[in-house]
Design an enzyme around this catalytic site. Sequence first.
Site, short mmCIF file in Angstrom:
data_model
loop_
_atom_site.label_atom_id
_atom_site.label_comp_id
_atom_site.label_asym_id
_atom_site.label_seq_id
_atom_site.Cartn_x
_atom_site.Cartn_y
_atom_site.Cartn_z
N GLU A 92 0.86 -1.20 0.00
CA GLU A 92 0.00 0.00 0.00
C GLU A 92 0.88 1.23 0.00
O GLU A 92 1.73 1.41 0.88
CB GLU A 92 -0.95 0.04 1.21
CG GLU A 92 -1.94 1.19 1.04
CD GLU A 92 -2.80 1.54 2.26
OE1 GLU A 92 -3.66 2.42 2.12
OE2 GLU A 92 -2.60 0.96 3.33
N GLU A 123 5.15 4.71 3.61
CA GLU A 123 4.61 6.01 4.01
C GLU A 123 5.79 6.94 4.25
O GLU A 123 6.77 6.56 4.89
CB GLU A 123 3.76 5.82 5.30
CG GLU A 123 3.28 7.07 5.98
CD GLU A 123 2.49 8.02 5.10
OE1 GLU A 123 1.45 7.64 4.55
OE2 GLU A 123 2.95 9.18 4.95
N ASP A 174 -2.54 12.09 -2.94
CA ASP A 174 -2.61 13.51 -3.29
C ASP A 174 -2.96 13.67 -4.77
O ASP A 174 -2.26 13.11 -5.63
CB ASP A 174 -1.25 14.14 -3.00
CG ASP A 174 -1.34 15.65 -2.97
OD1 ASP A 174 -2.12 16.21 -3.77
OD2 ASP A 174 -0.64 16.27 -2.16
N LYS A 232 -1.47 22.87 -11.36
CA LYS A 232 -0.51 23.08 -12.46
C LYS A 232 -0.34 21.82 -13.29
O LYS A 232 -0.25 20.72 -12.74
CB LYS A 232 0.83 23.51 -11.89
CG LYS A 232 0.76 24.84 -11.19
CD LYS A 232 2.15 25.38 -10.89
CE LYS A 232 1.99 26.71 -10.16
NZ LYS A 232 3.11 27.07 -9.35
N ASP A 235 9.75 7.03 0.47
CA ASP A 235 9.00 7.71 -0.59
C ASP A 235 8.78 6.76 -1.78
O ASP A 235 9.73 6.11 -2.22
CB ASP A 235 9.82 8.93 -1.05
CG ASP A 235 8.99 9.88 -1.89
OD1 ASP A 235 8.29 9.41 -2.81
OD2 ASP A 235 9.04 11.09 -1.62
N GLU A 279 -11.20 8.04 3.50
CA GLU A 279 -12.47 7.66 2.88
C GLU A 279 -13.64 7.94 3.84
O GLU A 279 -14.69 8.44 3.43
CB GLU A 279 -12.40 6.17 2.56
CG GLU A 279 -13.58 5.61 1.82
CD GLU A 279 -13.28 4.19 1.31
OE1 GLU A 279 -12.16 3.70 1.50
OE2 GLU A 279 -14.19 3.60 0.72
#
Length: 210
Positions: A43, A68, A116, A121, A94, A192
């Site tokens: 995940e 994470e 995200d 942009k 990352d 969620e």
Amino acid sequence: MRMRNKPWAEDELKKSNIVILDKKNCKGSWSSFFKNENEVHLEIGCGKGKFITETAEKNKNINYIGIEKNKNVLVLAVQKLKKEQSNVGFILGDAHNITSYFLNGELSRIYINFCDPWEGKKKWAKRRLTHRNFLNLYKSLGKKNIEVFLKTDNRELFEFSLNEFSNENWKLKNISLDLHNSNYENVITEYEEKFSQKGAYIFRLEAKSL
Ligand code: SAH
């Protein structure tokens, strides 16, 4: 995810034997980490860990890893895990460096939940976790045909993702534009819960690389 800085988070993560902090330690070694040869599902952006811990509880014959980048959030995910749950591991890191953590063929499925959307942009599109550059990285890590399961409340990100998957010739299925009014047996994530309480529709897709 905005979260107050927890000065103790790093020490707490260092103490845990289920958290990988150092890239060198895990690539190619996940079967010895879990002490079995079971499938590994990842995940990306696991946040506070509700989804991964509940999903792992339901599927004990699958290994789960949550990556994470925010230590203040990851520490809460680690705390959420029950002691006897041995099929979960975490990476503080990352997703841009995903190929440093896994060898080709080590993953079977990737979950991306409420990442995200990078709206605004045009040049930010490359940062989206479903941008074609990411899809190609994911594909290279798959055993054979890696699966990506995406959930989001963001229509623009969902449309973008459908196009990226289809342009890269991934096979799409089980697309839902209102997940909470479908028959899918859903494990709800923290975001969620928050977004659907505000009345947002939840979008979901499954994609498989060919
Ligand atoms: N999946 C959780 C959290 C969603 S918020 C839920 O649905 O409730 C998105 C999370 O992804 C944040 O915790 C953020 O820190 C993490 N994240 C964003 N980009 C990331 C990246 N490139 N690598 C790892 N984690 C990332």
